[in-house]
Motif scaffolding. Structure first.
Motif, PDB file in Angstrom:
ATOM      1  N   VAL A  11       0.992  -1.262  -0.031  1.00 24.51           N
ATOM      2  CA  VAL A  11      -0.039  -0.051  -0.141  1.00 24.51           C
ATOM      3  C   VAL A  11       0.838   1.158   0.160  1.00 24.51           C
ATOM      4  O   VAL A  11       2.077   1.243   0.532  1.00 24.51           O
ATOM      5  CB  VAL A  11      -0.884   0.065   1.176  1.00 24.51           C
ATOM      6  CG1 VAL A  11      -1.728  -1.184   1.086  1.00 24.51           C
ATOM      7  CG2 VAL A  11      -0.117   0.101   2.714  1.00 24.51           C
TER       8      VAL A  11
ATOM      9  N   ILE B 210      -5.338   5.021   2.907  1.00 22.34           N
ATOM     10  CA  ILE B 210      -4.691   4.054   1.899  1.00 22.34           C
ATOM     11  C   ILE B 210      -5.043   5.089   0.571  1.00 22.34           C
ATOM     12  O   ILE B 210      -6.184   5.282   0.309  1.00 22.34           O
ATOM     13  CB  ILE B 210      -4.994   2.733   1.750  1.00 22.34           C
ATOM     14  CG1 ILE B 210      -4.696   2.010   2.857  1.00 22.34           C
ATOM     15  CG2 ILE B 210      -4.472   2.264   0.471  1.00 22.34           C
ATOM     16  CD1 ILE B 210      -4.743   0.279   2.957  1.00 22.34           C
TER      17      ILE B 210
ATOM     18  N   LEU C 193      -2.696   1.201  -4.054  1.00 18.81           N
ATOM     19  CA  LEU C 193      -1.974  -0.209  -3.618  1.00 18.81           C
ATOM     20  C   LEU C 193      -1.799  -0.913  -4.751  1.00 18.81           C
ATOM     21  O   LEU C 193      -2.198  -0.707  -5.979  1.00 18.81           O
ATOM     22  CB  LEU C 193      -2.966  -1.047  -2.662  1.00 18.81           C
ATOM     23  CG  LEU C 193      -4.342  -1.442  -2.860  1.00 18.81           C
ATOM     24  CD1 LEU C 193      -4.927  -2.427  -1.733  1.00 18.81           C
ATOM     25  CD2 LEU C 193      -5.351  -0.298  -3.106  1.00 18.81           C
TER      26      LEU C 193
END
Ligand code: G1P
Length: 293
Positions: free
Chosen positions: A163, A175, A178
């Motif tokens: 991530v 996040i 990713l």
């Protein structure tokens, strides 16, 4: 507060890393201490409040289904404990037509999820302590999908989803992107996707829109990108030791930890470790940085 009551446990993988054992037994049935690994996974779920599990099986996995029938032989303590566990939840099975990876397994879970958020735990992997309660808490706080991550050594990053994220307090991360199994030199961080997810039902249309990525396969990691880009994906840094039992080294280490944790075997395991010259026994395990392989 939405109660999270459903868990999906993909358990159709072939277990090639543990050949020849897995020629005739599912990797999910490999024993760790006195129980098969999948029982640890189901216990993690039940301890976190899950009351319904969908286990996704396939060819050669019938032993997993039989294991979760009651047996009613109470004289064996461990056996009675499993019956009690079984009584605490409803377990459903669906067969994946062929083992085509996590994304394909998840497609079978859509009717089960019934439009509610749900947990995904891999059938051969558990963490001690459990990474599930913080994942559920993160969902309750942010109302978005949450995934467990853990730092791994750079040379192992190409085995995992990795991530790009910024800390947002309490061991949680926002996040932003990713990548599945990146070249370690180009990885966005050293934080790997551990294989424990809390997903909202928006994952299903996202999976349907996702095109093949790494290895020409559709990746759950890529489907989660949509949520990340929309600021709707949270990471939780798991502090526990992670055991991926489909991998022989991890299986062995898990057996040592569980052997030391069980009052019935602690002394014998400790004694053996000392006799073999490890000397440090328990300390050796406790001092280790989080394991993820
Ligand atoms: C899957 C996921 C990956 C994750 C890993 C954890 O990969 O695609 O993002 O890091 O599980 O074990 P697989 O192990 O199926 O190749």
């Amino acid at each position: 507060m939405t109660r999270i009551t459903r868990a999906v446990i993909p358990a159709a993988g072939l277990g090639t890393r543990f050949l020849p054992m897995t020629r005739s037994m599912p990797k999910e049935m490999l024993p760790v201490g006195r129980k098969p690994v999948i029982q640890y996974v189901v216990e993690m779920a039940v301890d976190a409040g899950i009351t319904e599990c969908l286990i996704i099986t396939g060819r050669g996995k019938r032993a997993v289904e039989d294991y979760f029938d009651r047996s009613d032989i109470a004289e064996n303590e461990e056996n009675a404990r499993l019956d009690a566990l079984i009584d605490r939840l409803d377990i459903y099975f669906v067969r994946q037509k062929s083992p085509r990876g996590l994304w394909d397994a998840l497609r079978y879970a859509e009717p089960f999820a019934s439009g509610e958020p749900f947990v995904v735990l891999l059938g051969d992997t558990f963490t001690r302590p459990s990474c599930l309660p913080p994942l559920i808490e993160a969902y309750q706080r942010h109302r978005v999908s949450a995934i467990a991550v853990q730092p791994v050594p750079e040379e192992l990053l190409d085995r995992y989803g990795v991530v790009e994220a910024t800390p947002c307090g309490r061991g949680e991360l926002r996040i932003t992107d990713l990548v599945e199994k990146p070249d370690p030199r180009k990885a966005p961080s050293n934080l790997a996707v551990l294989g424990a997810y809390l997903l909202t039902p928006s994952i299903f249309p996202a999976l349907a829109r996702t095109r093949p990525g790494r290895n020409g396969e559709i990746q759950l990691t890529d489907a989660l990108r949509e949520a990340a880009e929309a600021g709707r994906l949270v990471g939780v840094v798991a502090s526990g030791r992670r055991y991926d039992i489909g991998e022989p080294m991890s299986w062995l280490l898990a057996n040592i930890e569980l052997g030391l944790a069980d009052p019935k075997t602690r002394e014998a395991v400790q004694g053996l470790l000392e006799e073999l010259g490890a000397g440090k026994g328990g300390a050796l395990l406790q001092d280790r940085s989080p394991l993820i392989r």
